[in-house]
Write a protein that holds these residues in place. Structure first.
Motif, PDB file in Angstrom:
ATOM      1  N   GLU A   5      -7.210 -14.701   2.770  1.00  0.00           N
ATOM      2  CA  GLU A   5      -8.265 -15.155   1.869  1.00  0.00           C
ATOM      3  C   GLU A   5      -8.066 -14.566   0.471  1.00  0.00           C
ATOM      4  O   GLU A   5      -8.198 -15.253  -0.537  1.00  0.00           O
ATOM      5  N   CYS A  13     -19.920 -15.255  11.832  1.00  0.00           N
ATOM      6  CA  CYS A  13     -18.956 -14.761  10.863  1.00  0.00           C
ATOM      7  C   CYS A  13     -17.510 -15.140  11.133  1.00  0.00           C
ATOM      8  O   CYS A  13     -16.877 -15.804  10.344  1.00  0.00           O
ATOM      9  N   GLU A  19     -13.960 -22.971   4.346  1.00  0.00           N
ATOM     10  CA  GLU A  19     -14.988 -22.008   4.750  1.00  0.00           C
ATOM     11  C   GLU A  19     -15.422 -21.115   3.604  1.00  0.00           C
ATOM     12  O   GLU A  19     -16.558 -20.660   3.565  1.00  0.00           O
ATOM     13  N   THR A  20     -14.501 -20.809   2.698  1.00  0.00           N
ATOM     14  CA  THR A  20     -14.790 -19.846   1.643  1.00  0.00           C
ATOM     15  C   THR A  20     -15.191 -20.505   0.326  1.00  0.00           C
ATOM     16  O   THR A  20     -15.535 -19.802  -0.619  1.00  0.00           O
ATOM     17  N   LEU A  33      -9.527 -22.443   5.926  1.00  0.00           N
ATOM     18  CA  LEU A  33     -10.001 -21.205   5.311  1.00  0.00           C
ATOM     19  C   LEU A  33     -10.554 -21.483   3.909  1.00  0.00           C
ATOM     20  O   LEU A  33     -11.599 -20.975   3.508  1.00  0.00           O
ATOM     21  N   ARG A  63      -7.160 -16.707  -2.881  1.00  0.00           N
ATOM     22  CA  ARG A  63      -7.969 -16.629  -4.078  1.00  0.00           C
ATOM     23  C   ARG A  63      -7.093 -16.604  -5.336  1.00  0.00           C
ATOM     24  O   ARG A  63      -7.471 -17.088  -6.386  1.00  0.00           O
TER      25      ARG A  63
END
Ligand code: C2E
Ligand code: MG
Ligand code: MG
Ligand code: MG
Length: 291
Positions: A28, A9, A83-84, A80, A32
């Motif tokens: 994050e 994680c 990864e997302t 990041l 977004r």
């Protein structure tokens, strides 16, 4: 699960670092919304042709103007985003913004400038990737011949066949393809040969000590020779000193990019650079063009 060091994680952080985990969640969440809030912007870094000493292209590099935290560099949020999966909408925004700007330059009567855009592995794997690129080209009216996509070895190596298929479509449209950060990945020469590339970009990590580290010098000159053999252009990135430039000139490297010439700049500052000669070449520019 944060206690499980090296777990899937939050493996970037040590188990104790709850603050960082929290920080990451904040970031994050903000990321977004960054596209919708118009917080992303592009800077453009000049690429110089060593033979003419002139600007021939720019690389679009994304920045995040965060409401509270100020300007955040891509190194701090692209990982990041990858990864997302947020890199998919962010990457689409980047390509659109770069093509719109490229079209403006095209219409402003400046000499043609190639615009290079970084494409992440995630994007290449999207089933609608080709349609997305085609759509943005149509929509913006930007000349595909002036668009260059920078891909990395990881984007192509785990499915070379599919990558070849996609990249061939782009090549047929006249889009150029550059292999970014070359030398840091694991591409085999036989796979490389199958890809319709036009350029290799030597990673900055090899240029940094190219004048003092024999291995870096050997790798750099090999890549330049490889490019010549395969009929590919070679760009060295991260050129900061005259000594590095001198080495690259002696090795007949075609193009350079780095702080020695220019940092990444806002779009409006790029147009002033066309007149300029960046390199004192053996054949000086005609007197008339000197201001
Ligand atoms: P990259 O594609 O290898 O881009 C080159 C990076 O090196 C840029 O950092 C640039 O500012 C920096 N650089 C150029 N010349 C010099 C130099 O002489 N010295 C030093 N120290 N650095 C130099 P930046 O803008 O921070 O971008 C970092 C990385 O973030 C890029 O590496 C690229 O992998 C990624 N990135 C940036 N924009 C995008 C984007 O729109 N999409 C994707 N997927 N990745 C991006
Ligand atoms: Mg790049
Ligand atoms: Mg690069
Ligand atoms: Mg790099």
């Amino acid at each position: 699960q944060a206690k499980n060091k090296g777990g899937a994680c939050f493996s970037f952080f040590s188990a104790e670092d709850d603050d960082l985990v929290e920080e990451r969640l904040f970031l994050e969440n903000d990321l977004r919304q960054a596209v919708d809030r118009h917080e992303l912007l592009l800077h453009y870094q000049p690429q110089i042709d060593l033979e003419s000493g002139r600007l021939v292209g720019v690389e679009a590099l994304v920045r995040w103007q965060h409401g509270q935290r100020g300007m955040i560099s891509p190194g701090a949020f692209i990982p990041l985003a990858e990864e997302t999966g947020l890199i998919v909408p962010i990457g689409e925004w980047v390509l659109r913004a770069a093509c719109i700007q490229g079209r403006k330059w095209q219409q402003s009567g400046m000499p043609p400038v190639r615009v290079a855009v970084n494409i992440s592995t995630w994007q290449v794997r999207q089933p609608d990737f080709v349609d997305m690129v085609e759509g943005i080209l149509d929509e913006s009216g930007f000349d595909p011949q002036l668009l260059e996509l920078e891909i990395t070895e990881s984007a192509v190596m785990d499915n070379v066949q599919e990558a070849v298929r996609i990249l061939n479509i782009f090549q047929q449209r006249g889009i150029s393809l550059a292999m970014d950060d070359f030398g840091t990945g694991y591409s085999s020469l036989s796979s490389l040969q199958r890809l319709p590339l036009s350029k290799l970009k030597i990673d900055r990590s090899f240029i940094r000590e190219v004048t003092s580290n024999a291995n870096d010098a050997a790798l750099t000159s090999s890549v330049i020779a490889l490019g010549r053999t395969m009929g590919l252009g070679v760009v060295a990135e991260g050129v900061e000193t005259e000594e590095q430039l001198d080495f690259l000139q002696r090795m007949n490297c075609a193009q350079v990019q780095g702080f020695l010439f220019s940092k990444p700049l806002p779009a409006n500052e790029v147009s002033t650079l066309f007149e300029r000669s960046f390199v004192s070449s053996s054949a000086p520019p005609p007197v008339a063009s000197e201001k």
